[in-house]
Write an enzyme that holds these catalytic residues in place. Structure first.
Site, PDB file in Angstrom:
ATOM      1  N   TYR A   1      22.591  -2.883 -26.483  1.00  0.00           N
ATOM      2  CA  TYR A   1      23.174  -2.772 -27.835  1.00  0.00           C
ATOM      3  C   TYR A   1      24.292  -1.734 -27.795  1.00  0.00           C
ATOM      4  O   TYR A   1      24.054  -0.531 -27.832  1.00  0.00           O
ATOM      5  CB  TYR A   1      22.072  -2.340 -28.777  1.00  0.00           C
ATOM      6  CG  TYR A   1      22.386  -2.392 -30.244  1.00  0.00           C
ATOM      7  CD1 TYR A   1      21.863  -3.409 -31.035  1.00  0.00           C
ATOM      8  CD2 TYR A   1      23.145  -1.408 -30.860  1.00  0.00           C
ATOM      9  CE1 TYR A   1      22.106  -3.444 -32.396  1.00  0.00           C
ATOM     10  CE2 TYR A   1      23.390  -1.434 -32.220  1.00  0.00           C
ATOM     11  CZ  TYR A   1      22.870  -2.455 -32.981  1.00  0.00           C
ATOM     12  OH  TYR A   1      23.106  -2.478 -34.333  1.00  0.00           O
TER      13      TYR A   1
ATOM     14  N   TYR B   1      29.646  -7.687 -34.416  1.00  0.00           N
ATOM     15  CA  TYR B   1      28.541  -6.762 -34.654  1.00  0.00           C
ATOM     16  C   TYR B   1      27.579  -7.352 -35.666  1.00  0.00           C
ATOM     17  O   TYR B   1      27.890  -7.433 -36.845  1.00  0.00           O
ATOM     18  CB  TYR B   1      29.102  -5.435 -35.163  1.00  0.00           C
ATOM     19  CG  TYR B   1      28.062  -4.354 -35.304  1.00  0.00           C
ATOM     20  CD1 TYR B   1      27.592  -3.678 -34.186  1.00  0.00           C
ATOM     21  CD2 TYR B   1      27.537  -4.011 -36.544  1.00  0.00           C
ATOM     22  CE1 TYR B   1      26.628  -2.688 -34.301  1.00  0.00           C
ATOM     23  CE2 TYR B   1      26.569  -3.020 -36.667  1.00  0.00           C
ATOM     24  CZ  TYR B   1      26.129  -2.364 -35.540  1.00  0.00           C
ATOM     25  OH  TYR B   1      25.184  -1.391 -35.652  1.00  0.00           O
TER      26      TYR B   1
END
Ligand SMILES: [Zn+2]
Lengths: 389, 137
Positions: A297, A347
């Site tokens: 991430y 995102y």
């Protein structure tokens, strides 16, 4: 585990969706259900982040689902990208539901922007006022100007660099190699927001400093859109015509100070104790060396070296050499963020990285790796290993 | 410089009231004396419920820092660049702090720091930390 990811779906990624988050969520859920090859009426569970503006009730009512026998929420955002999957798997294994959708919808560019302080500040009598109780931007840190996650990441980066004695130039080499490698992946990915923009090391180095030592290209993209993931039992997955992927292990692991924003934890050069990885790999029945492709991430690029070391993919302090020698690139020892990552694809609080892990195991990635196993984490707070079914 | 201010109703709390009087006090355990930050109802060391506020030495070490160059709010455009720090107090807890606006130091993780409370008005002051023996007037 005895669960599978049966389908993934999404809207387009954009900077201005032009429609409501609820509509985006519905579009993504319909796409994921179609991908899984199930009927919408079969959805009997939903999981979401508490941070998502679109409630289970809104989805239930808008889609006219016949029933929900399970709905669950995980706290914070991407911290729990794998935690939400773990929750869905646990609910299925407990028999509470048979077909659960994990969704995330956000107009994070045209609406509320996570990269801006406006989210946690108000203007009163000509002054900026804060009454936020938890980071990012809580009342004990906001007055010093620590307002958004990207500034927190700069603090992690400095602590990491100091711990290993890396210079700012070495930092730029390491993080630049991540940004450039992932952009090249994105250039081959038709879904990526930055698919048409190339990035060279020279351009990376010329990027303006946002919060030292992090530059513009070390940061993820604020994005509009939605994604959804369908989780079922492995048994049900076998009956579907879609190419499903097995969840070998999915878990949460938080420790004092590690959530929400890792401000007050004991160590800052690492983000999770080795125990988190040991538990995950033991549950999955594979070792770090057996992982073929990884999604880390990357809200900022510094998360990549930290995850590499926290989970034992490289030895402590070895991330610089691994990354600057192309270990994360095509043909590297562990290709990382092959969709372009949050830096270059978009995102969605981790769902797009989970989706890329699924595509890799199905053989559908634009940057395909020969793989049997895929790994995903957000700084160890949640993590997951998927396997080819 | 424009600065972010805790909402008025929060400034009535002990942390801010002590700072307004010029001193850094932290929440501490009634039973074992351990300090904690941010404040809370329970001691994370001994789990005793019950708190008081006590002064701390003001000594700390630098754990990390960043110079923020990009303003994340339109009203902070004139505030950048500014330095945010993560410090560990001699008493144990970690805090977010900063370098006082207009002051400049060569920073390095591990540097010994001391607290410098800067007052903005009668109710609002902030605990900055600066390198020991380098306190600028
Ligand atoms: Zn105690």
């Amino acid at each position: 585990m005895t669960t599978s990811i049966a389908g993934i779906g999404q809207t387009e990624f954009s900077v201005r969706s032009g429609r409501s988050e609820l509509q985006l969520a519905i579009e993504a859920i319909k796409a994921a259900v179609a991908d899984a090859g199930i009927d919408i009426d079969e959805i009997d569970g939903l999981v979401r982040y508490t941070w998502d503006n679109t409630t289970e009730a809104a989805i239930l009512n808008a889609l006219g689902l016949p029933r929900l026998t399970y709905y669950g929420e995980t706290e914070f955002g991407g911290v729990n990208c794998c935690g939400a999957i773990a929750q869905a798997c646990a609910a299925i294994e407990a028999g509470l539901a048979s077909c659960i959708v994990f969704y995330r919808a956000l107009n994070a560019r045209s609406g509320t922007r996570y990269g801006r302080g406006d989210r946690i500040l108000s203007e009163e009598n000509g002054q900026l006022v804060n009454r936020q109780m938890e980071p990012p931007g809580d009342v004990y840190s906001a007055p010093f100007g620590l307002l958004v996650p990207g500034q927190h990441h700069a603090l992690y980066a400095r602590a990491y660099l100091d711990h290993y004695g890396l210079s700012d130039d070495q930092c730029a080499e390491m993080l630049g190699s991540i940004a450039v490698t992932q952009r090249a992946y994105a250039n081959a990915n038709p879904r990526a927001l930055l698919r048409e923009r190339e990035l060279t090391m020279e351009q990376y180095l010329a990027g303006r400093i946002i919060s030292e030592p992090l530059r513009l290209y070390d940061y993820c993209l604020e994005t509009d859109g939605a994604m959804a993931i369908v989780i079922t039992s492995k048994e049900k997955a076998k009956s579907l015509r879609s190419r499903t992927v097995d969840v070998l292990a999915a878990q949460q692991y938080v420790h004092p100070g590690s959530v929400p924003m890792f401000l007050y934890a004991e160590d800052t050069h690492r983000l999770v104790p080795p125990e988190a990885g040991e538990i995950l790999f033991r549950r999955a029945g594979v070792s770090a060396q057996e992982i073929d492709v990884a999604m880390f991430y990357d809200a900022t690029s510094i998360m990549v070296p930290m995850a590499l070391e926290d989970f034992g993919f490289v030895e402590r302090g070895g991330a610089h050499d691994f990354l600057t020698s192309g270990g994360n690139g095509p043909g590297g020892r562990l290709p990382i963020n092959t969709h372009g990552g949050l830096l270059s694809e978009g995102y969605f609080h981790g769902l797009n990285s989970i989706a890329e892990a699924v595509r890799q195991l199905r053989g559908e990635s634009p940057n395909q790796v020969d793989c049997e196993t895929a790994f995903m984490t957000l700084r160890g707070a949640s993590s997951m290993i998927l396997g080819r079914a | 410089m424009n600065i972010v201010r805790p909402a008025d109703e929060l400034l009535d709390q002990p942390f801010w009231r002590h700072l307004a009087a010029g001193q850094l006090h932290l929440n501490a355990c009634e039973a074992c004396g351990a300090f904690r930050h941010p404040p809370g109802p329970c001691c994370p060391k001994c789990r005793h419920i019950g708190e008081h506020w006590a002064p701390v030495s003001g000594r700390a070490t630098l754990q990390s820092y960043t110079t923020v160059r990009h303003p994340v709010h339109d009203r902070l455009t004139s505030a950048v660049p500014y330095v945010v720090t993560l410090v560990r107090l001699a008493e144990g807890p970690r805090m977010i702090s900063g370098i006082p606006p207009g002051e400049h130091y060569d920073l390095k993780v591990g540097l010994e720091l001391e607290c410098k409370v800067i007052s903005y008005d009668a109710r609002f002051a902030l605990p900055f930390f600066v390198p020991v023996a380098q306190v600028q007037p």
